[in-house]
Design a protein around this motif. Structure first.
Motif, PDB file in Angstrom:
ATOM      1  N   PRO A 180       1.088  -1.244   0.488  1.00 56.97           N
ATOM      2  CA  PRO A 180      -0.260   0.007  -0.109  1.00 56.97           C
ATOM      3  C   PRO A 180       1.014   1.354  -0.844  1.00 56.97           C
ATOM      4  N   ASP A 181       2.283   0.959   0.645  1.00 61.65           N
ATOM      5  CA  ASP A 181       3.280   2.010   0.687  1.00 61.65           C
ATOM      6  C   ASP A 181       4.164   1.585  -0.447  1.00 61.65           C
ATOM      7  N   PRO A 182       3.997   1.359  -1.501  1.00 61.57           N
ATOM      8  CA  PRO A 182       5.379   1.384  -2.634  1.00 61.57           C
ATOM      9  C   PRO A 182       6.495   2.065  -2.142  1.00 61.57           C
ATOM     10  N   TYR A 183       7.358   1.136  -2.382  1.00 61.14           N
ATOM     11  CA  TYR A 183       9.169   1.669  -2.212  1.00 61.14           C
ATOM     12  C   TYR A 183       9.149   1.475  -4.035  1.00 61.14           C
ATOM     13  N   LEU A 184       8.897   2.265  -4.877  1.00 63.52           N
ATOM     14  CA  LEU A 184       9.951   2.392  -6.303  1.00 63.52           C
ATOM     15  C   LEU A 184      10.709   2.464  -6.552  1.00 63.52           C
ATOM     16  N   ASP A 185      10.956   2.762  -5.840  1.00 65.54           N
ATOM     17  CA  ASP A 185      12.623   3.468  -6.459  1.00 65.54           C
ATOM     18  C   ASP A 185      13.851   1.886  -5.640  1.00 65.54           C
ATOM     19  N   THR A 186      13.495   1.660  -5.348  1.00 66.58           N
ATOM     20  CA  THR A 186      14.018  -0.075  -4.556  1.00 66.58           C
ATOM     21  C   THR A 186      13.150  -1.068  -5.622  1.00 66.58           C
ATOM     22  N   ALA A 187      12.323  -0.743  -5.735  1.00 63.05           N
ATOM     23  CA  ALA A 187      12.010  -1.845  -6.562  1.00 63.05           C
ATOM     24  C   ALA A 187      12.583  -1.980  -8.470  1.00 63.05           C
ATOM     25  N   ILE A 188      12.469  -0.741  -8.295  1.00 63.63           N
ATOM     26  CA  ILE A 188      13.041  -0.287 -10.074  1.00 63.63           C
ATOM     27  C   ILE A 188      14.228  -0.687 -10.091  1.00 63.63           C
ATOM     28  N   TYR A 189      15.222  -0.799  -9.552  1.00 66.34           N
ATOM     29  CA  TYR A 189      16.082  -1.438  -8.733  1.00 66.34           C
ATOM     30  C   TYR A 189      15.817  -2.537  -9.516  1.00 66.34           C
ATOM     31  N   HIS A 190      15.483  -3.668  -9.001  1.00 64.90           N
ATOM     32  CA  HIS A 190      15.369  -5.036  -8.635  1.00 64.90           C
ATOM     33  C   HIS A 190      14.721  -5.167 -10.254  1.00 64.90           C
ATOM     34  N   CYS A 191      14.304  -4.843 -10.834  1.00 64.94           N
ATOM     35  CA  CYS A 191      14.159  -4.329 -12.107  1.00 64.94           C
ATOM     36  C   CYS A 191      15.615  -4.733 -13.196  1.00 64.94           C
ATOM     37  N   GLN A 192      16.171  -3.252 -12.638  1.00 62.28           N
ATOM     38  CA  GLN A 192      17.341  -3.611 -13.349  1.00 62.28           C
ATOM     39  C   GLN A 192      17.399  -4.583 -13.168  1.00 62.28           C
ATOM     40  N   GLN A 193      17.889  -5.008 -12.116  1.00 66.42           N
ATOM     41  CA  GLN A 193      19.213  -6.519 -11.128  1.00 66.42           C
ATOM     42  C   GLN A 193      18.404  -7.184 -12.100  1.00 66.42           C
ATOM     43  N   ALA A 194      17.597  -7.966 -12.116  1.00 67.58           N
ATOM     44  CA  ALA A 194      16.829  -9.264 -13.152  1.00 67.58           C
ATOM     45  C   ALA A 194      16.800  -8.999 -14.633  1.00 67.58           C
ATOM     46  N   ALA A 195      17.078  -8.166 -14.730  1.00 69.98           N
ATOM     47  CA  ALA A 195      17.448  -8.125 -16.189  1.00 69.98           C
ATOM     48  C   ALA A 195      18.668  -8.282 -16.085  1.00 69.98           C
ATOM     49  N   GLU A 196      19.727  -7.641 -16.203  1.00 71.81           N
ATOM     50  CA  GLU A 196      21.301  -7.676 -15.936  1.00 71.81           C
ATOM     51  C   GLU A 196      21.724  -9.861 -15.812  1.00 71.81           C
ATOM     52  N   LYS A 197      20.320 -10.116 -14.917  1.00 65.47           N
ATOM     53  CA  LYS A 197      21.527 -11.789 -14.112  1.00 65.47           C
ATOM     54  C   LYS A 197      20.653 -11.935 -15.457  1.00 65.47           C
ATOM     55  N   ALA A 198      19.598 -12.428 -15.119  1.00 66.56           N
ATOM     56  CA  ALA A 198      19.508 -13.242 -16.889  1.00 66.56           C
ATOM     57  C   ALA A 198      20.057 -12.444 -17.850  1.00 66.56           C
ATOM     58  N   VAL A 199      20.399 -11.693 -19.131  1.00 70.22           N
ATOM     59  CA  VAL A 199      21.354 -11.959 -19.638  1.00 70.22           C
ATOM     60  C   VAL A 199      22.960 -12.452 -19.012  1.00 70.22           C
ATOM     61  N   LYS A 200      23.356 -11.828 -18.008  1.00 72.77           N
ATOM     62  CA  LYS A 200      24.736 -12.272 -17.973  1.00 72.77           C
ATOM     63  C   LYS A 200      23.844 -14.676 -17.705  1.00 72.77           C
ATOM     64  N   GLY A 201      23.214 -15.426 -16.934  1.00 75.30           N
ATOM     65  CA  GLY A 201      22.777 -16.562 -17.233  1.00 75.30           C
ATOM     66  C   GLY A 201      23.114 -16.732 -18.104  1.00 75.30           C
ATOM     67  N   CYS A 202      22.699 -15.978 -19.654  1.00 74.82           N
ATOM     68  CA  CYS A 202      22.759 -16.357 -20.915  1.00 74.82           C
ATOM     69  C   CYS A 202      24.089 -16.545 -21.251  1.00 74.82           C
ATOM     70  N   LEU A 203      25.075 -15.735 -20.968  1.00 73.86           N
ATOM     71  CA  LEU A 203      26.119 -15.783 -22.080  1.00 73.86           C
ATOM     72  C   LEU A 203      26.986 -16.178 -20.775  1.00 73.86           C
TER      73      LEU A 203
END
Length: 135
Positions: free
Chosen positions: A30-53
């Motif tokens: 209800p009181d979201p932490y969008l600054d931290t949540a968006i960081y985790h979006c970046q991290q998720a994408a980065e780690k997925a591509v690194k796994g592929c590499l």
């Protein structure tokens, strides 16, 4: 593929999956932490591509630059090129809201776009890898 490599690739994908889950949870409060949540979006994408590499035995520098990582993946699957724009947008979230500045956090629309891009890139990476390395 040897067991150590399979486990390593799978571990990167699991960490990516956990970052996506964290982003969803942090944004759903209800009181979201969008600054931290968006960081985790970046991290998720980065780690997925690194796994592929890693699956393709492609070495990479220690970086948060998703666009650069995607560029390294294109020789293994040309369709990665369609994710370059998303990679560029997501890369900025490694730092932009992590520290005090003029804008402390993204608005809901910006977060929603980042989450959609990260989820899409994660799904694309999974579709490009054999099921044996999927989480």
């Amino acid at each position: 593929m040897d067991e150590a490599k399979r486990t390593l690739v799978q571990s990167w994908l699991i960490k990516s999956q956990h970052d996506l889950a964290a982003a969803r949870k942090l944004s759903a409060d209800p009181d979201p932490y969008l600054d931290t949540a968006i960081y985790h979006c970046q991290q998720a994408a980065e780690k997925a591509v690194k796994g592929c590499l890693i699956f393709h035995d492609q070495r990479f520098e220690k970086t948060h630059d998703i666009e650069a990582l995607i560029s390294l993946a294109i020789p293994f699957n040309a369709q990665f090129s369609s994710w370059l724009g998303a990679g560029q947008r997501l890369t900025s979230y490694a730092a932009v809201f992590r520290y005090p500045g003029e804008i402390l956090e993204p608005d809901q629309a910006e977060f929603d776009q980042a989450l959609q891009a990260a989820e899409g890139l994660y799904a694309f990476v999974l579709s490009s890898l054999p099921a044996e390395v999927h989480p």
